[in-house]
Write an enzyme that holds these catalytic residues in place. Structure first.
Site, PDB file in Angstrom:
ATOM      1  N   LYS A 135       0.839  -1.200   0.000  1.00  0.00           N
ATOM      2  CA  LYS A 135       0.000   0.000   0.000  1.00  0.00           C
ATOM      3  C   LYS A 135       0.876   1.253   0.000  1.00  0.00           C
ATOM      4  O   LYS A 135       1.722   1.433   0.887  1.00  0.00           O
ATOM      5  CB  LYS A 135      -0.914  -0.003   1.229  1.00  0.00           C
ATOM      6  CG  LYS A 135      -1.705   1.287   1.447  1.00  0.00           C
ATOM      7  CD  LYS A 135      -2.649   1.173   2.661  1.00  0.00           C
ATOM      8  CE  LYS A 135      -3.313   2.520   2.987  1.00  0.00           C
ATOM      9  NZ  LYS A 135      -4.188   2.452   4.165  1.00  0.00           N
TER      10      LYS A 135
ATOM     11  N   ASP B 117      -2.500  10.022   4.208  1.00  0.00           N
ATOM     12  CA  ASP B 117      -3.915   9.668   4.359  1.00  0.00           C
ATOM     13  C   ASP B 117      -4.600  10.659   5.280  1.00  0.00           C
ATOM     14  O   ASP B 117      -4.477  10.582   6.501  1.00  0.00           O
ATOM     15  CB  ASP B 117      -4.028   8.243   4.929  1.00  0.00           C
ATOM     16  CG  ASP B 117      -5.487   7.790   5.058  1.00  0.00           C
ATOM     17  OD1 ASP B 117      -6.372   8.486   4.518  1.00  0.00           O
ATOM     18  OD2 ASP B 117      -5.718   6.748   5.694  1.00  0.00           O
TER      19      ASP B 117
ATOM     20  N   LYS C 185      -9.952  12.541   8.967  1.00  0.00           N
ATOM     21  CA  LYS C 185      -9.477  12.055  10.260  1.00  0.00           C
ATOM     22  C   LYS C 185      -9.403  13.214  11.243  1.00  0.00           C
ATOM     23  O   LYS C 185      -9.017  14.328  10.880  1.00  0.00           O
ATOM     24  CB  LYS C 185      -8.074  11.455  10.104  1.00  0.00           C
ATOM     25  CG  LYS C 185      -8.046  10.118   9.396  1.00  0.00           C
ATOM     26  CD  LYS C 185      -6.625   9.572   9.339  1.00  0.00           C
ATOM     27  CE  LYS C 185      -6.557   8.272   8.577  1.00  0.00           C
ATOM     28  NZ  LYS C 185      -7.374   7.187   9.137  1.00  0.00           N
TER      29      LYS C 185
ATOM     30  N   ASP D 192       1.564   5.927   5.836  1.00  0.00           N
ATOM     31  CA  ASP D 192       0.588   5.047   5.179  1.00  0.00           C
ATOM     32  C   ASP D 192       1.149   4.449   3.885  1.00  0.00           C
ATOM     33  O   ASP D 192       0.433   3.774   3.156  1.00  0.00           O
ATOM     34  CB  ASP D 192      -0.713   5.825   4.911  1.00  0.00           C
ATOM     35  CG  ASP D 192      -1.952   4.959   5.093  1.00  0.00           C
ATOM     36  OD1 ASP D 192      -1.830   3.865   5.673  1.00  0.00           O
ATOM     37  OD2 ASP D 192      -3.026   5.378   4.643  1.00  0.00           O
TER      38      ASP D 192
ATOM     39  N   ASP E 290     -12.254   7.098   4.034  1.00  0.00           N
ATOM     40  CA  ASP E 290     -11.056   6.774   4.818  1.00  0.00           C
ATOM     41  C   ASP E 290     -10.691   5.289   4.691  1.00  0.00           C
ATOM     42  O   ASP E 290      -9.612   4.877   5.112  1.00  0.00           O
ATOM     43  CB  ASP E 290     -11.284   7.151   6.287  1.00  0.00           C
ATOM     44  CG  ASP E 290      -9.987   7.293   7.059  1.00  0.00           C
ATOM     45  OD1 ASP E 290      -8.914   7.282   6.417  1.00  0.00           O
ATOM     46  OD2 ASP E 290     -10.047   7.423   8.300  1.00  0.00           O
TER      47      ASP E 290
ATOM     48  N   GLU F 216      -9.598   3.810   2.185  1.00  0.00           N
ATOM     49  CA  GLU F 216      -9.055   3.990   0.835  1.00  0.00           C
ATOM     50  C   GLU F 216      -8.013   2.943   0.471  1.00  0.00           C
ATOM     51  O   GLU F 216      -7.821   2.631  -0.696  1.00  0.00           O
ATOM     52  CB  GLU F 216      -8.426   5.393   0.716  1.00  0.00           C
ATOM     53  CG  GLU F 216      -6.974   5.537   1.210  1.00  0.00           C
ATOM     54  CD  GLU F 216      -6.788   5.275   2.703  1.00  0.00           C
ATOM     55  OE1 GLU F 216      -7.785   5.359   3.437  1.00  0.00           O
ATOM     56  OE2 GLU F 216      -5.650   4.977   3.116  1.00  0.00           O
TER      57      GLU F 216
ATOM     58  N   ARG G  15      -7.918  -0.294   0.838  1.00  0.00           N
ATOM     59  CA  ARG G  15      -8.470  -1.487   0.162  1.00  0.00           C
ATOM     60  C   ARG G  15      -8.847  -1.172  -1.281  1.00  0.00           C
ATOM     61  O   ARG G  15      -8.884  -2.068  -2.119  1.00  0.00           O
ATOM     62  CB  ARG G  15      -9.652  -2.022   0.986  1.00  0.00           C
ATOM     63  CG  ARG G  15     -10.794  -1.063   1.150  1.00  0.00           C
ATOM     64  CD  ARG G  15     -11.707  -1.434   2.313  1.00  0.00           C
ATOM     65  NE  ARG G  15     -11.143  -1.084   3.623  1.00  0.00           N
ATOM     66  CZ  ARG G  15     -11.729  -1.334   4.787  1.00  0.00           C
ATOM     67  NH1 ARG G  15     -12.900  -1.936   4.811  1.00  0.00           N
ATOM     68  NH2 ARG G  15     -11.157  -0.991   5.920  1.00  0.00           N
TER      69      ARG G  15
HETATM   70  N1  BES Z   1      -4.309   4.173   7.078  1.00  0.00           N
HETATM   71  C1  BES Z   1      -5.461   3.911   7.840  1.00  0.00           C
HETATM   72  C2  BES Z   1      -5.252   2.828   8.883  1.00  0.00           C
HETATM   73  C3  BES Z   1      -4.331   3.169  10.032  1.00  0.00           C
HETATM   74  C4  BES Z   1      -4.835   3.624  11.229  1.00  0.00           C
HETATM   75  C5  BES Z   1      -2.976   2.964   9.937  1.00  0.00           C
HETATM   76  C6  BES Z   1      -3.999   3.901  12.290  1.00  0.00           C
HETATM   77  C7  BES Z   1      -2.123   3.249  10.996  1.00  0.00           C
HETATM   78  C8  BES Z   1      -2.634   3.708  12.165  1.00  0.00           C
HETATM   79  C9  BES Z   1      -6.602   3.429   6.931  1.00  0.00           C
HETATM   80  O1  BES Z   1      -6.624   3.991   5.661  1.00  0.00           O
HETATM   81  C10 BES Z   1      -7.884   3.806   7.578  1.00  0.00           C
HETATM   82  O2  BES Z   1      -8.143   4.963   7.710  1.00  0.00           O
HETATM   83  N2  BES Z   1      -8.683   2.811   7.955  1.00  0.00           N
HETATM   84  C11 BES Z   1      -9.937   3.043   8.558  1.00  0.00           C
HETATM   85  C12 BES Z   1     -10.939   2.082   7.957  1.00  0.00           C
HETATM   86  C13 BES Z   1     -12.372   2.346   8.363  1.00  0.00           C
HETATM   87  C14 BES Z   1     -12.855   3.649   7.789  1.00  0.00           C
HETATM   88  C15 BES Z   1     -13.241   1.214   7.850  1.00  0.00           C
HETATM   89  C16 BES Z   1      -9.817   2.809  10.057  1.00  0.00           C
HETATM   90  O3  BES Z   1      -9.127   1.870  10.450  1.00  0.00           O
HETATM   91  O4  BES Z   1     -10.374   3.590  10.816  1.00  0.00           O
HETATM   92 ZN    ZN Z   2      -4.855   4.607   4.914  1.00  0.00          ZN
HETATM   93 MN    MN Z   3      -7.696   5.805   5.601  1.00  0.00          MN
END
Ligand code: BES
Ligand code: ZN
Ligand code: MN
Length: 466
Positions: free
Chosen positions: A242, A247, A254, A263, A322, A324, A326
């Protein structure tokens, strides 16, 4: 770093002397210094004791590094102990490898572990405007055995992992998708690897709607990077990382996006893996695939409830902008399978849920094939990296049912987020393809020391089959 065959007597340099709790320090060293060092040196695991030679030797100091009880030693503990040394030692040194050899761990393993651990612990986060410091040279003392190859191997791993960490540690304004492309090209030309860059126009022709949708909010174009390392007639394995260089969360902004420059750790790991494979001349066929874009907000950015068509043709309803990772990964996974690959590992800082479940200690591991999982699990063990298998299940996948598309990109409420994300990705994997997904959201960086290069060793070792 090189092998030297001197004895302590002739050494012109300070010495690192590893010592087990249940062993005595060489009597001739004690005699020469005129007192019993065993009374003073702390032999507990990871303890460093600096002894001045006070003119009794041509060099200033001996650094004793405690290894604890020899019967309980393992490679994980050795890594820990060896990584302590770098903090204590400033001057040029010899490492006296032979004292660390046991019945279970030979001189070759000791050498590799020492060189790699030493380099990893000397890593310094790349500071903008400063040249990265050269890692101080250590020579490895060994009498009879030839350890040159082990030194080279240790350096290759250490350099490759540090390279990945350095890329990941760069702030997002110094490491955007274009920078990542430049980096991949440089790496490829350095080692004579094939490098294909699918730019935004190409992605549009291909209809890679996952990557392109996430990219809409950014003025920097998206890319799909594909490196190819060929050495055998065997089928290719794809390693997919990825590459979200920042992000923000998009319109599902966020609250705190500090840390989200990390990220793209999956992408950095892929480049580190390719570098080590090339540097060690590994006998494997591997694609390194990186989808990369920023995830930002603008008047063009994609929005909640948009319906997008991914490269696979499957449609996705956006519940959260968020989620994104996947979306860019599913296109990269489809692309890998279009290349004919039957074995894929992806690495992604994918979910906060994985961080909640496993913290910064274990990587979340998902696999659609038990045999492949066991193979990888052994590699993790041998590499001293921690991962824990988490479930995929059709009941998780059922939660992604959508009324406007084939499925949603997120459930929209909490509950097993890491598993739901893995199930989303699995929907893009053909039945006959073996696949492992590594959720490195918790393990890719730790706030104190920056990026870790997690899972690089395990993947390289699994690919090389040792
Ligand atoms: N990059 C983040 C995941 C992340 C969170 C990495 C904390 C490192 C530390 C990812 O893109 C994300 O935002 N995931 C969301 C998914 C949700 C919206 C289904 C999450 O985990 O909140
Ligand atoms: Zn992310
Ligand atoms: Mn995200």
């Amino acid at each position: 770093m090189k092998q030297v065959k001197y004895q302590i007597e002739d050494s012109q340099q300070n010495i690192i002397y590893p010592i087990f709790k249940d062993q005595e320090i060489c009597s001739h060293v004690c005699e020469r210094l005129g007192y019993d060092l065993n009374q003073i040196v702390n032999k507990e695991l990871g303890q460093v004791t600096k002894i001045h030679t006070l003119g009794h030797y041509s060099f200033d100091s001996i650094y004793f590094i405690g290894l604890g009880a020899s019967q309980y030693i393992n490679t994980f503990k050795l890594r820990k102990a060896f990584s302590k040394i770098s903090r204590e030692v400033e001057e040029c040194i010899y490492f006296d490898a032979m004292h660390a050899v046991t019945e279970t761990i030979d001189i070759h393993q000791i050498t590799r572990l020492f060189v790699e651990s030493y380099m990893l612990s000397k890593y310094q986060e790349a500071k903008i405007g400063h040249d990265s410091k050269e890692i101080m040279d250590v020579d490895i003392m060994s009498m009879d055995d030839n350890i040159e190859d082990d030194i080279h191997e240790g350096i290759a791993y250490g350099t490759g992992i540090n390279y990945a960490r350095q890329l990941a540690d760069k702030p997002a304004n110094y490491m955007n998708p274009c920078d990542l492309v430049k980096e991949a090209k440089t790496l490829a030309s350095q080692y004579g690897m094939e490098c294909t860059i699918l730019d935004k126009d190409t992605l549009e022709e291909m209809k890679a709607g996952g990557i392109l949708s996430v990219n809409q909010g950014s003025h920097i174009p998206a890319y799909l990077i594909c490196l190819k390392y060929s050495k055998t007639d065997e089928p290719y394995t794809a390693i997919v990382g990825k590459g979200i260089t920042f992000d923000s969360g998009g319109y599902n902004l966020k609250g705190n996006s500090y840390g989200m420059k990390y990220d793209m750790c999956g992408a950095a790991d892929v480049l580190g893996i390719m570098k080590i494979l090339a540097e060690t001349n590994a006998n494997v066929n591997v694609y390194g695939i990186i989808p990369t874009t920023e995830n930002l907000v603008s008047d063009r950015a994609y929005k909640p409830q948009d319906v997008i068509t991914t490269l696979s043709g499957k449609t996705v309803e956006i519940v959260s902008t968020d989620a994104e990772g996947r979306l860019i990964l599913c296109d990269a996974l489809t692309y890998a399978q279009q290349l004919g690959v039957k074995r894929i590992i992806d690495l992604a800082t994918l979910t906060g849920a994985c961080v909640s479940a496993l913290g910064d200690v274990y990587t979340g591991v998902f696999a659609n094939n038990d045999a492949f999982y066991y193979q990888f699990s052994k590699a993790m063990n041998d590499s001293d990296e921690k991962g824990w298998r988490l479930p995929m299940d059709e009941e998780y996948f059922a939660k992604l049912k959508s009324s406007s598309a084939d499925f949603k990109n997120s459930v929209g409420k909490p509950g097993a987020g890491a598993s739901v994300a893995a199930n989303f990705l699995e929907a893009f994997i053909e039945k006959d393809v073996e696949w492992i997904h590594l959720d490195i959201a918790g393990t890719a960086d730790n706030n104190g020391t920056g990026a870790t290069g997690t899972m690089i060793r395990s993947i390289v070792n699994m690919l090389k089959g040792d």
